[in-house]
Design an enzyme around this catalytic site. Structure first.
Site, mmCIF file in Angstrom:
data_model
loop_
_atom_site.group_PDB
_atom_site.id
_atom_site.type_symbol
_atom_site.label_atom_id
_atom_site.label_comp_id
_atom_site.label_asym_id
_atom_site.label_seq_id
_atom_site.Cartn_x
_atom_site.Cartn_y
_atom_site.Cartn_z
ATOM 1 N NE ARG A 80 31.860 -32.744 51.466
ATOM 2 C CZ ARG A 80 31.295 -31.687 51.791
ATOM 3 N NH1 ARG A 80 30.345 -31.090 51.087
ATOM 4 N NH2 ARG A 80 31.235 -31.277 53.298
ATOM 5 C CB THR A 187 45.667 -59.052 21.632
ATOM 6 O OG1 THR A 187 44.434 -58.765 21.699
ATOM 7 C CG2 THR A 187 46.597 -59.338 23.308
ATOM 8 C CG HIS A 236 33.180 -58.883 76.780
ATOM 9 N ND1 HIS A 236 32.743 -59.601 76.031
ATOM 10 C CD2 HIS A 236 34.130 -59.558 77.605
ATOM 11 C CE1 HIS A 236 33.642 -60.738 75.850
ATOM 12 N NE2 HIS A 236 34.348 -60.752 76.889
ATOM 13 C CD GLN A 312 42.016 -61.005 23.747
ATOM 14 O OE1 GLN A 312 41.232 -60.337 23.955
ATOM 15 N NE2 GLN A 312 41.780 -61.759 22.640
ATOM 16 C CB SER A 360 25.778 -29.761 65.999
ATOM 17 O OG SER A 360 24.297 -30.119 65.967
ATOM 18 C CB VAL A 367 33.927 -30.697 69.350
ATOM 19 C CG1 VAL A 367 35.222 -30.540 68.500
ATOM 20 C CG2 VAL A 367 33.690 -29.342 69.947
ATOM 21 C CG ASN A 374 35.569 -38.260 55.727
ATOM 22 O OD1 ASN A 374 36.393 -38.732 54.888
ATOM 23 N ND2 ASN A 374 34.779 -37.402 55.071
#
Length: 533
Positions: A80, A187, A236, A312, A360, A367, A374
């Protein structure tokens, strides 16, 4: 056994059949609760949709339809969201890893040709050197597929690169004489750790850091454009001392800029010391060569810093530092996303609509702040992956275990979700439109915030119990312009001090907020364009 047959076999087993029939006849209900509470029960057969066995059989028969595509990718980054993250693919993909492995192998062979004691690899001619470098510069998707084809036989990804290069060079008369010096004394992790370092460096410098810069610039523009627009603060969740919209954006500019600078200052390390970090094989083959110096020169020639003390593997401590820095950048951006979401909810921002978009599926008026949602979601996903990398990679049993190998293949996931989040936030910022009328409305309804400056001036001029008097007047009460002015008029203050207080409004009581917002771009100029060294 086919999927459908396997399911039928398991469902017809005596134990499961007995359990199913028992469950259908006698619901298990706590004695203290009515059975009516448990009327909703799941059943494998109580559905009108195609049986699971049929669906599984169809999927198995139609396996070609499930070849990798945007519809069948397990990760949404490869499906997507591919269009928003594909810039990372040349660096963080399997193709990118193979390409950087080829680069390291080729440049190591060229390095060997420059060591006088390694007489078996004489200095290459300009033509031979150009031939080798073209293998890197012109490395293609077909080349990567050829490496994967070889790997199907070797079952070893790094050895497949070595064999690929030997095949490519066996027809070149000069290079063909030294084919066995590809991967000399190496290696696999000598090749891999340098490839991973280069992948990260190029992905950050080419993709991630420029998008971070664009994001900081976009928020900086919000700060400067709205430096003078007063806004009610909320501490708060309750009305508090006014600020300006621009100054609140400037805070994020400062925080993100600092963290972006930290990211660019992380040192990327590499090792090239053989099987367990001691140059054992190197010194047996060529005891007169100072291999630690050679390794240091080679690693630094690739643009990485040399780590002389390793097993290593390069211990990946720098990766943990880097990923933690990106996590913190992401945390700050998540804070920004949530604040903007809240300001949109309060009506302080409107969102510019786009023709054809749906907010929706059932409420046509909506909106939604989907770009910031996202972004927030992907920042969380990115941080989860990067956190695991940071915690796991520095830990390896004794001189090495293989747990880092499979984890390192997921670096692109954390960076990909980060990139997606940055671009989503940028997309959301581009849709924002300040609603000054709504900002003013909240300020007009919050005259009680002037209790702070009034009691502070009262303190200056020695009026007793200033805090307590303002608390009695304002706490839990709705204040108006008239009630505040009436209180000020009754104070025994010098006329100028009283006149200054009477001039105050929630709109003008913003302190140095506007000035702070106007100069925040100085911070951006300091970090913009700084790359990983």
């Amino acid at each position: 056994m086919e999927l459908g047959a396997a399911l039928n076999s398991s469902l017809s087993s005596p134990s499961l059949a007995s359990a199913r029939s028992t469950t259908n006849l006698i619901p298990i209900v706590p004695r203290t609760l009515s059975p009516k509470v448990f009327l909703c029960r799941a059943s494998l057969h109580a559905t009108n949709s195609p049986p699971l066995t049929e669906m599984g059989k169809k999927a198995a028969e139609d396996h070609q339809a499930f070849e990798l595509s945007s519809l069948t990718a397990l990760s949404p980054l490869d499906g997507r969201y591919w269009g928003k993250v594909k810039d990372l693919a040349p660096f963080m993909s399997e193709y990118g890893l193979i390409r950087f492995r080829v680069l390291v192998e080729v440049k190591w062979l060229v390095m060997l040709s420059r060591i006088p004691q390694v007489v078996e690899v004489p200095s290459f001619s300009d033509e031979a050197r150009s031939y080798l470098l073209r293998l890197v510069e012109e490395f293609s998707m077909d080349d990567a597929l050829e490496v994967k084809k070889i790997e199907r036989v070797t079952n070893h990804d790094v050895k497949a690169v070595e064999y690929f290069l030997k095949q490519k060079c066996q027809s070149h008369p000069e290079i063909a004489k030294v084919l066995e010096f590809f991967h000399f004394a190496c290696t696999s992790e000598d090749i891999n750790n340098l490839a991973h370092g280069l992948m990260l460096k190029e992905a950050l410098n080419t993709v991630l850091l420029p998008v971070m810069d664009n994001l900081i610039k976009a928020i900086c523009k919000m700060a400067k454009d709205n430096a003078h627009i007063p806004m009610l603060s909320r501490t708060h969740g309750q009305p508090a001392t006014p600020t300006t919209l621009g100054k609140e954006m400037a805070i994020f500019v400062a925080r993100l800029s600092r963290e972006r600078r930290q990211i660019s200052q992380v040192t990327l390390f590499g090792k090239f010391a053989g099987a367990v970090g001691n140059y054992n094989a190197h010194l047996v083959a060529y005891p007169d060569v100072h291999w630690p110096n050679v390794a240091e020169e080679f690693v630094e020639s690739l643009g990485l810093s040399f780590n002389p003390y390793v097993t290593q593997i390069e211990p990946h401590d720098y990766m943990a530092t880097l990923f933690h820095s990106i996590i913190q950048f992401n945390n700050i951006l998540m804070d920004f996303d949530r604040d903007i979401w809240g300001y949109i909810s309060l009506g302080y921002f409107k969102q510019i609509t786009k023709a054809g978009e749906v907010g929706s599926s059932t409420m046509p008026h909506k909106v939604n702040p989907i770009d910031f949602e996202n972004s927030e979601g992907n920042l969380g996903k990115a941080n989860g992956g990067l956190s695991h990398l940071s915690m796991k990679l520095p830990i390896s049993r004794w001189q090495r275990d293989l747990t880092d190998s499979t984890v390192l293949r997921n670096m692109g996931e954390g960076l990909g979700h980060s990139l997606l989040a940055y671009r989503s936030a940028l997309q959301g910022i581009a849709k924002l439109e300040v609603n000054e009328a709504r900002l003013n409305e909240d300020l007009d309804d919050s005259w009680e915030v002037l209790a702070e400056p009034i009691q502070t001036v009262m303190r200056r001029y020695g009026i007793p119990e200033p805090y307590e008097k303002l608390k009695h007047l304002t706490r839990g009460r709705a204040m108006t312009r008239e009630s505040i002015r009436e209180f000020i008029q009754g104070l025994e203050l010098p006329e100028k001090a009283k006149a200054d207080l009477l001039k105050l409004t929630p709109h003008s009581y913003i302190g140095a907020a506007a000035d702070l917002a106007k100069v925040v771009d100085n911070l951006v100029d300091m970090v913009n364009g700084i790359n990983i060294l």
